[in-house]
Design a protein around this motif. Structure first.
Motif, short mmCIF file in Angstrom:
data_model
loop_
_atom_site.label_atom_id
_atom_site.label_comp_id
_atom_site.label_asym_id
_atom_site.label_seq_id
_atom_site.Cartn_x
_atom_site.Cartn_y
_atom_site.Cartn_z
N UNK A 80 0.84 -1.21 0.00
CA UNK A 80 0.00 0.00 0.00
C UNK A 80 0.87 1.25 0.00
N UNK A 81 2.04 1.14 -0.61
CA UNK A 81 2.95 2.26 -0.64
C UNK A 81 2.61 3.27 -1.72
N UNK A 82 3.57 4.13 -2.07
CA UNK A 82 3.30 5.21 -3.04
C UNK A 82 3.20 4.74 -4.49
N UNK A 83 3.55 3.49 -4.77
CA UNK A 83 3.51 3.02 -6.15
C UNK A 83 4.78 3.38 -6.90
N UNK A 84 4.83 2.98 -8.16
CA UNK A 84 6.00 3.22 -9.01
C UNK A 84 5.62 4.24 -10.08
N UNK A 85 6.40 5.31 -10.25
CA UNK A 85 6.11 6.28 -11.30
C UNK A 85 6.09 5.61 -12.67
N UNK A 86 5.20 5.99 -13.56
CA UNK A 86 5.06 5.32 -14.87
C UNK A 86 6.34 5.31 -15.69
N UNK A 87 7.15 6.36 -15.60
CA UNK A 87 8.35 6.41 -16.43
C UNK A 87 9.40 5.38 -16.02
N UNK A 88 9.27 4.82 -14.82
CA UNK A 88 10.24 3.83 -14.36
C UNK A 88 9.79 2.39 -14.60
N UNK A 89 8.51 2.20 -14.88
CA UNK A 89 7.97 0.83 -15.00
C UNK A 89 8.68 0.02 -16.10
N UNK A 90 8.92 0.56 -17.33
CA UNK A 90 9.56 -0.27 -18.37
C UNK A 90 10.96 -0.73 -18.01
N UNK A 91 11.64 -0.02 -17.09
CA UNK A 91 13.03 -0.37 -16.78
C UNK A 91 13.16 -1.02 -15.41
N UNK A 92 12.07 -1.34 -14.78
CA UNK A 92 12.12 -1.78 -13.39
C UNK A 92 12.85 -3.12 -13.24
N UNK A 93 12.82 -3.95 -14.28
CA UNK A 93 13.46 -5.27 -14.18
C UNK A 93 14.83 -5.28 -14.85
N UNK A 94 15.35 -4.10 -15.23
CA UNK A 94 16.70 -4.02 -15.77
C UNK A 94 17.71 -4.17 -14.63
N UNK A 95 18.87 -4.65 -14.99
CA UNK A 95 19.90 -4.87 -13.98
C UNK A 95 20.51 -3.55 -13.51
N UNK A 96 20.69 -3.45 -12.20
CA UNK A 96 21.28 -2.27 -11.57
C UNK A 96 20.47 -1.01 -11.82
N UNK A 97 19.16 -1.17 -12.06
CA UNK A 97 18.30 0.00 -12.23
C UNK A 97 17.58 0.28 -10.91
N UNK A 98 17.63 1.55 -10.52
CA UNK A 98 16.95 1.95 -9.30
C UNK A 98 16.08 3.16 -9.59
N UNK A 99 14.92 3.17 -8.93
CA UNK A 99 14.00 4.30 -9.12
C UNK A 99 14.61 5.57 -8.59
N UNK A 100 15.31 5.49 -7.45
CA UNK A 100 15.94 6.66 -6.87
C UNK A 100 17.10 7.12 -7.73
N UNK A 101 17.33 8.41 -7.82
CA UNK A 101 18.40 8.95 -8.64
C UNK A 101 19.77 8.78 -7.99
N UNK A 102 19.79 8.73 -6.65
CA UNK A 102 21.06 8.57 -5.97
C UNK A 102 21.56 7.15 -6.07
#
Length: 464
Positions: free
Chosen positions: A390-412
């Motif tokens: 029940x968290x904030x969800x994933x922004x749409x622009x990150x969904x296509x890359x969510x299963x890429x290796x070493x990809x993180x939603x956070x910029x840091x």
């Protein structure tokens, strides 16, 4: 030596065949014409022998010529009537002009048409008949007109053939050029492609023709080639990004180890330094293990398959999560309301890693007050393992890359906000190795649901 173009070879072949056909037809035609003219001459000689009487012919051979000299010479040059003695000597002739061309007669065959050479100029056609007194009567017809006609026919045939070949060559060149126009366009397209313009396509033609089918096949090949090149370019870009990110992730704990080792060497707090070094080593170990897991999955090594109960896997993973973060709410539920064992054939250790990564990801990326629900069940012949939060969800622009290796939603790049970005990549690789797929339902502010679908489910009623 420069090779001939296809158009030149086709035109040359057409002209060669046409020239051969014309030569054969002209040779046969001229031969038939000569035979026809010779048959006419033979017919005239035979007719002359029938209508002439021996008396009148002998009289003709003895009568002095009274015609005009020019006309007489012309007649003598075209026709002659001669009488030979039994011994073969000339007895009399219808021409008194011995200086005119005349036949050179050797042994005489009676009743047979024979061609003999002339004293000068054209040949002669002769026919001999035996007279009652034993003498030989010879009728001679000059073949000058026949040979002149044959020469003219040859000259006309040669001129006409040359003109026909010239026109045929021009026409063949135009027709071949028109027929090869699709291939010329394909050649130009291939040149652009060779220079790197992979978006070029061969112009479409009638699919019922050879160039049309070739163009369609080339376009299909170019589409696949472009897709392969794009996939390879994307793979290379992802590999470069992966190596850069992995290097950064390893460099961060290595820097910590180096720094705290230097601090310990200078007499700092040894216990604190060793604790920090151990933490950095543990982080490097986790990262290396994750990378090794992905490498093994990429190699498609055989899985240790046997029946696995997803409900048991989910329950054990939830217990582990509650031990690590007892303050978080993590609960187990059935997909359709009731709990029931769901059995799949797979690698139990890998499937436990899938559940642990999904639950750990939900706990790491949601606030403390958010709840996490794990559902297990079957749908449409597939085993389903859901992890919803029940968290904030994933922004749409990150969904296509969510299963890429070493990809993180956070910029840091700090690991404090959720790790190195390999957890979901490992989940996707393990599920794919089991022949399943991972789905994600999310919207900003409405949480996220990761759904694992595995083939070959067997749902049995729960004993609880």
């Amino acid at each position: 030596m420069r090779a001939w173009s296809l158009r030149a070879r086709l035109v040359t072949a057409v002209l060669g065949l046409a020239a051969l056909g014309l030569v054969l037809s002209n040779v046969i035609g001229i031969a038939l014409l000569r035979d026809n003219l010779m048959d006419r001459v033979d017919g005239q000689l035979q007719q002359l022998g029938k209508v002439a009487t021996v008396k009148s012919i002998k009289a003709l051979t003895r009568v002095p010529i009274t015609l005009n000299d020019v006309l007489a010479k012309r007649v003598a040059a075209a026709q002659r009537i001669m009488v030979y003695n039994r011994d073969g000597s000339l007895q009399s002739s219808s021409s008194a002009y011995d200086d005119q061309p005349h036949p050179v007669i050797g042994p005489i065959e009676v009743g047979v048409n024979v061609t003999v050479p002339g004293s000068s100029g054209p040949s002669w056609r002769i026919r001999a008949a035996e007279l009652p007194d034993g003498d030989i009567l010879v009728f001679a017809q000059s073949l000058a007109e026949l040979e002149a006609t044959q020469t003219s026919a040859i000259a006309i045939a040669a001129a006409v053939s040359a003109a026909v070949l010239l026109l045929l060559g021009l026409g063949a060149d135009a027709v071949v050029r028109l027929g090869l126009r699709p291939l010329t366009r394909m050649e130009a397209t291939a040149g652009h492609i060779a220079r790197g313009d992979f978006a070029r396509r061969v112009p479409a033609h009638d699919p019922h023709t050879e160039p049309g089918r070739l163009a369609a096949a080339m376009n299909v090949m170019l589409d696949r080639l472009q897709s392969e090149i794009a996939a390879r370019t994307d793979s290379e870009a992802r590999m470069r990004r992966f190596l850069a990110d992995a290097s950064h992730e390893l460099r961060t704990p290595l820097t910590s180890v180096r720094g705290f080792a230097e601090l310990h060497r200078r007499g700092g707090d040894a216990a604190e330094a060793m604790r920090r070094i151990e933490d950095a080593a543990a982080r490097m170990g986790v990262l290396v293990n994750d990378l090794l897991t992905l490498a093994q999955l990429d190699e498609e090594r055989p899985l240790d398959r046997h029946p696995v109960d997803l409900l048991e896997v989910a329950a054990d993973t939830i217990r582990d999560a509650r031990v690590r973060v007892p303050e978080r709410q993590v609960r187990l539920a059935g997909l359709d309301g009731g709990l029931a064992p769901v059995t799949v054939v797979g690698d139990e250790a890998r499937l436990r890693q899938v559940a642990a990564n999904l639950i750990g990801n939900a706990l790491a990326h949601t606030p403390p007050e958010a709840s996490v629900t794990v559902r297990v069940g079957g749908a449409g012949g597939l085993a389903v393992l859901e992890v919803a939060d029940t968290g904030p969800g994933v922004p749409p622009e990150h969904v296509p890359h969510l299963f890429d290796r070493l990809y993180r939603v956070g910029q840091g790049r700090s690991r404090a906000d959720g790790g190195a970005g390999l957890g979901l990549a490992i989940v996707a690789a393990i599920v794919r190795a089991h022949g399943g797929r991972v789905e994600l339902d999310t919207a900003p502010g409405e949480g996220a649901t990761f759904r694992v679908l595995l083939p070959g489910s067997e749902v049995t009623p729960s004993s609880l």
